[in-house]
Design an enzyme around this catalytic site. Structure first.
Site, short mmCIF file in Angstrom:
data_model
loop_
_atom_site.label_atom_id
_atom_site.label_comp_id
_atom_site.label_asym_id
_atom_site.label_seq_id
_atom_site.Cartn_x
_atom_site.Cartn_y
_atom_site.Cartn_z
N HIS A 227 0.80 -1.23 0.00
CA HIS A 227 0.00 0.00 0.00
C HIS A 227 0.84 1.28 0.00
O HIS A 227 0.62 2.17 -0.83
CB HIS A 227 -0.95 0.01 1.20
CG HIS A 227 -1.91 1.15 1.18
ND1 HIS A 227 -2.90 1.28 0.23
CD2 HIS A 227 -2.04 2.24 1.99
CE1 HIS A 227 -3.59 2.37 0.44
NE2 HIS A 227 -3.10 2.99 1.51
N HIS B 26 -1.80 4.55 -1.98
CA HIS B 26 -1.77 5.46 -0.84
C HIS B 26 -1.72 6.94 -1.24
O HIS B 26 -2.56 7.73 -0.82
CB HIS B 26 -0.59 5.12 0.08
CG HIS B 26 -0.68 5.68 1.45
ND1 HIS B 26 -1.87 5.74 2.15
CD2 HIS B 26 0.27 6.21 2.27
CE1 HIS B 26 -1.64 6.26 3.34
NE2 HIS B 26 -0.37 6.57 3.44
N VAL B 27 -0.75 7.33 -2.05
CA VAL B 27 -0.66 8.71 -2.53
C VAL B 27 -1.63 8.87 -3.70
O VAL B 27 -1.56 8.12 -4.68
CB VAL B 27 0.78 9.06 -2.97
CG1 VAL B 27 0.83 10.46 -3.57
CG2 VAL B 27 1.73 8.93 -1.80
N HIS B 28 -2.51 9.86 -3.64
CA HIS B 28 -3.54 10.03 -4.65
C HIS B 28 -2.99 10.79 -5.86
O HIS B 28 -3.38 11.92 -6.17
CB HIS B 28 -4.75 10.75 -4.06
CG HIS B 28 -5.40 9.97 -2.96
ND1 HIS B 28 -6.20 10.54 -2.01
CD2 HIS B 28 -5.36 8.64 -2.66
CE1 HIS B 28 -6.63 9.60 -1.17
NE2 HIS B 28 -6.12 8.45 -1.54
N HIS C 111 2.16 12.08 2.30
CA HIS C 111 2.61 10.82 2.90
C HIS C 111 4.13 10.63 2.81
O HIS C 111 4.62 9.50 2.70
CB HIS C 111 1.89 9.63 2.26
CG HIS C 111 0.40 9.70 2.36
ND1 HIS C 111 -0.27 9.69 3.57
CD2 HIS C 111 -0.56 9.81 1.40
CE1 HIS C 111 -1.57 9.78 3.35
NE2 HIS C 111 -1.78 9.86 2.05
#
Length: 206
Positions: A62, A99-101, A72
């Site tokens: 993730h 996780h990072v958009h 993040h």
């Protein structure tokens, strides 16, 4: 999540094989240090990989390890410190994270430096969410970062054969998905890296 079939005691980490690839799913939010069950399972799993049968070795988890987005930052550093030496010794071809958009793809990299025998890391956390996109990137862009963009999108990975795979990322902001990033990836099995790192892997596994 076929964890029992792959000898794992948890559905947070497991492996399976499909289309010439051995695929390992790891857990960012469970113990991963060298004394953990996950780490010991990972050692046993990579030791069983037959690169003649599955020339491609892919890992998914993730939280990204290589991330030049402001969002993040550093969250994957401890897992990376614990597990990257093992994944590098095992000659992992591609690492996929979320996780990072936003979207980002690296060169082959290891220990923060360009490495022709390292893995290509792809952050593909841009599938859509209620929180919006992570629009801010760190500058200057790191040498290992090839392409990065904060747009909604999706990726496609096609394993053409034992030596070549085609990765493409498609921006979905428009009325139609637009192919915005694409690259042919050569397998480490065909590059000589696996033979080169044979002693490195044996040392870690024992």
């Amino acid at each position: 999540m076929p964890f029992e079939e792959s000898g794992s005691s948890s559905n947070l980490y497991y492996s399976f094989e499909v289309a010439g690839a051995h695929i390992i799913m790891l857990g960012s939010y469970t113990d991963y240090d060298e004394h953990s069950d996950q780490y010991n399972w990972l050692k046993a799993d990579v030791a069983k990989v037959d690169r003649k049968k599955t020339p491609w070795l892919l890992v998914l988890f993730h939280v990204p390890w290589y991330n030049s987005n402001e969002a993040h930052q550093g969250e994957g550093d401890r897992m990376m410190a614990a597990m990257e030496p093992l994944l590098h010794a095992a000659s992992v071809d591609i690492v996929l994270a979320g996780h990072v958009h936003a979207y980002e793809r690296t060169e082959r990299v290891n220990n923060g430096k360009l490495d022709p025998c390292g893995a290509v890391h792809i952050t593909i956390g841009d599938g859509g969410n209620r929180e919006g996109l992570a629009n801010r990137y760190k500058n200057p862009q790191p040498a290992w970062s090839v392409f990065r963009e904060a747009s909604f999108g999706h990726g496609e990975l096609k394993l053409a054969n034992s030596t070549h795979a085609y990765w493409s990322w498609h921006r979905n902001d428009d009325d139609e998905p637009v192919r915005s990033d694409q690259v042919w990836i050569t397998s480490l099995q065909s590059s000589g890296c696996i033979a080169e790192k044979k002693d490195e892997l044996r040392k870690i596994l024992t």
